[in-house]
Design a protein around this motif. Sequence first.
Motif, PDB file in Angstrom:
ATOM      1  N   ILE A  10      19.413 -63.382  78.389  1.00 28.28           N
ATOM      2  CA  ILE A  10      20.862 -63.550  78.531  1.00 28.28           C
ATOM      3  C   ILE A  10      21.436 -62.213  78.973  1.00 28.28           C
ATOM      4  N   ASP A  11      22.321 -62.234  79.992  1.00 31.49           N
ATOM      5  CA  ASP A  11      22.921 -60.975  80.455  1.00 31.49           C
ATOM      6  C   ASP A  11      24.103 -60.579  79.576  1.00 31.49           C
ATOM      7  N   ASP A  12      24.735 -59.470  79.912  1.00 30.57           N
ATOM      8  CA  ASP A  12      25.816 -58.933  79.083  1.00 30.57           C
ATOM      9  C   ASP A  12      27.067 -59.823  79.055  1.00 30.57           C
ATOM     10  N   LEU A  13      27.160 -60.773  79.962  1.00 28.31           N
ATOM     11  CA  LEU A  13      28.277 -61.720  79.967  1.00 28.31           C
ATOM     12  C   LEU A  13      27.912 -63.053  79.302  1.00 28.31           C
ATOM     13  N   GLY A  14      26.703 -63.149  78.739  1.00 27.17           N
ATOM     14  CA  GLY A  14      26.268 -64.371  78.064  1.00 27.17           C
ATOM     15  C   GLY A  14      25.702 -65.425  78.997  1.00 27.17           C
ATOM     16  N   ARG A  15      25.362 -65.032  80.217  1.00 30.45           N
ATOM     17  CA  ARG A  15      24.831 -65.988  81.199  1.00 30.45           C
ATOM     18  C   ARG A  15      23.313 -66.010  81.166  1.00 30.45           C
ATOM     19  N   VAL A  16      22.778 -67.152  81.526  1.00 29.82           N
ATOM     20  CA  VAL A  16      21.341 -67.303  81.694  1.00 29.82           C
ATOM     21  C   VAL A  16      21.110 -68.084  82.986  1.00 29.82           C
ATOM     22  N   VAL A  17      20.098 -67.713  83.743  1.00 30.23           N
ATOM     23  CA  VAL A  17      19.803 -68.372  85.016  1.00 30.23           C
ATOM     24  C   VAL A  17      18.827 -69.528  84.775  1.00 30.23           C
ATOM     25  N   VAL A  18      19.204 -70.705  85.277  1.00 33.19           N
ATOM     26  CA  VAL A  18      18.290 -71.843  85.244  1.00 33.19           C
ATOM     27  C   VAL A  18      17.364 -71.684  86.446  1.00 33.19           C
ATOM     28  N   PRO A  19      16.047 -71.570  86.208  1.00 36.99           N
ATOM     29  CA  PRO A  19      15.113 -71.307  87.315  1.00 36.99           C
ATOM     30  C   PRO A  19      15.203 -72.338  88.442  1.00 36.99           C
ATOM     31  N   LYS A  20      14.958 -71.852  89.656  1.00 37.88           N
ATOM     32  CA  LYS A  20      15.054 -72.673  90.857  1.00 37.88           C
ATOM     33  C   LYS A  20      14.161 -73.913  90.779  1.00 37.88           C
ATOM     34  N   GLU A  21      12.948 -73.760  90.236  1.00 41.65           N
ATOM     35  CA  GLU A  21      12.012 -74.890  90.142  1.00 41.65           C
ATOM     36  C   GLU A  21      12.606 -76.015  89.283  1.00 41.65           C
ATOM     37  N   ILE A  22      13.246 -75.639  88.190  1.00 37.59           N
ATOM     38  CA  ILE A  22      13.856 -76.640  87.304  1.00 37.59           C
ATOM     39  C   ILE A  22      15.072 -77.258  87.977  1.00 37.59           C
ATOM     40  N   ARG A  23      15.904 -76.448  88.638  1.00 33.34           N
ATOM     41  CA  ARG A  23      17.067 -76.983  89.350  1.00 33.34           C
ATOM     42  C   ARG A  23      16.637 -77.967  90.424  1.00 33.34           C
ATOM     43  N   ARG A  24      15.577 -77.646  91.149  1.00 32.81           N
ATOM     44  CA  ARG A  24      15.093 -78.530  92.215  1.00 32.81           C
ATOM     45  C   ARG A  24      14.556 -79.834  91.617  1.00 32.81           C
ATOM     46  N   THR A  25      13.746 -79.731  90.579  1.00 27.71           N
ATOM     47  CA  THR A  25      13.151 -80.912  89.940  1.00 27.71           C
ATOM     48  C   THR A  25      14.221 -81.843  89.377  1.00 27.71           C
ATOM     49  N   LEU A  26      15.245 -81.269  88.741  1.00 32.70           N
ATOM     50  CA  LEU A  26      16.290 -82.069  88.123  1.00 32.70           C
ATOM     51  C   LEU A  26      17.476 -82.341  89.054  1.00 32.70           C
ATOM     52  N   ARG A  27      17.368 -81.900  90.304  1.00 25.41           N
ATOM     53  CA  ARG A  27      18.397 -82.090  91.324  1.00 25.41           C
ATOM     54  C   ARG A  27      19.740 -81.519  90.878  1.00 25.41           C
ATOM     55  N   ILE A  28      19.692 -80.312  90.338  1.00 27.28           N
ATOM     56  CA  ILE A  28      20.911 -79.622  89.933  1.00 27.28           C
ATOM     57  C   ILE A  28      21.305 -78.692  91.075  1.00 27.28           C
ATOM     58  N   ARG A  29      22.527 -78.885  91.572  1.00 25.93           N
ATOM     59  CA  ARG A  29      23.023 -78.080  92.677  1.00 25.93           C
ATOM     60  C   ARG A  29      24.104 -77.128  92.186  1.00 25.93           C
ATOM     61  N   GLU A  30      24.378 -76.126  92.987  1.00 25.89           N
ATOM     62  CA  GLU A  30      25.454 -75.197  92.658  1.00 25.89           C
ATOM     63  C   GLU A  30      26.755 -75.975  92.474  1.00 25.89           C
ATOM     64  N   GLY A  31      27.444 -75.705  91.396  1.00 28.96           N
ATOM     65  CA  GLY A  31      28.706 -76.373  91.118  1.00 28.96           C
ATOM     66  C   GLY A  31      28.573 -77.636  90.284  1.00 28.96           C
ATOM     67  N   ASP A  32      27.339 -78.133  90.062  1.00 28.84           N
ATOM     68  CA  ASP A  32      27.156 -79.328  89.244  1.00 28.84           C
ATOM     69  C   ASP A  32      27.535 -79.037  87.792  1.00 28.84           C
ATOM     70  N   PRO A  33      28.248 -79.956  87.141  1.00 28.36           N
ATOM     71  CA  PRO A  33      28.585 -79.749  85.736  1.00 28.36           C
ATOM     72  C   PRO A  33      27.388 -80.042  84.823  1.00 28.36           C
ATOM     73  N   LEU A  34      27.234 -79.243  83.768  1.00 29.27           N
ATOM     74  CA  LEU A  34      26.188 -79.444  82.774  1.00 29.27           C
ATOM     75  C   LEU A  34      26.837 -79.612  81.408  1.00 29.27           C
ATOM     76  N   GLU A  35      26.307 -80.540  80.617  1.00 30.88           N
ATOM     77  CA  GLU A  35      26.750 -80.685  79.234  1.00 30.88           C
ATOM     78  C   GLU A  35      25.871 -79.798  78.371  1.00 30.88           C
ATOM     79  N   ILE A  36      26.449 -79.227  77.318  1.00 30.21           N
ATOM     80  CA  ILE A  36      25.701 -78.358  76.421  1.00 30.21           C
ATOM     81  C   ILE A  36      25.691 -78.995  75.038  1.00 30.21           C
ATOM     82  N   PHE A  37      24.485 -79.181  74.502  1.00 27.36           N
ATOM     83  CA  PHE A  37      24.294 -79.751  73.177  1.00 27.36           C
ATOM     84  C   PHE A  37      23.526 -78.760  72.319  1.00 27.36           C
TER      85      PHE A  37
END
Length: 182
Positions: A10-37
Amino acid sequence: MKATGIVRRIDDLGRVVVPKEIRRTLRIREGDPLEIFTDREGEIILKKYSPIGELSHLAEEYAQALSSASGCLVCITDKDHVVAVAGSGKREFDSKPISKQLDAAIEGRQSGISHKAAEGLISITTDDKADYAHQAISTIISAGDAIGAVVLCRREEKDAISETELKLAVVAAGFLGKQMEG
């Protein structure tokens, strides 16, 4: 839960990068909304948000009514999966990921009728063999964004889909799109 073996800090702003392989597999594109549980074990779960998924019960009832009125197989999708399905062949499509062809049709905001003879049929799911004779598709648009599709299909060559069924798909798509806005 499936382990990927990928670790991110996690960076100093609390962000974490979702790896490209996972984004591609799950068809997550830039700007897509994600729910957090979160769960009781302290795990954080990210899930791609589906606005139509919020209306899955309504979509299921609408698909049933549309199938009964038209005699067609009816599939209602978001941009990733079949959300609701009714009619003959329900098990083949229920909750399955949509095909790249249908994804492209949604992105292109397509609406129209296709016939097997014209070779214009679009596979609905990734493992769909498009073994139907006629098809009507209408893109669901909400707040200016293409968010899914309503697809009507018939397997019998003699039972052609007409402008009437296309209008039913267009009305269903318009209704579902308006429900998402309200």
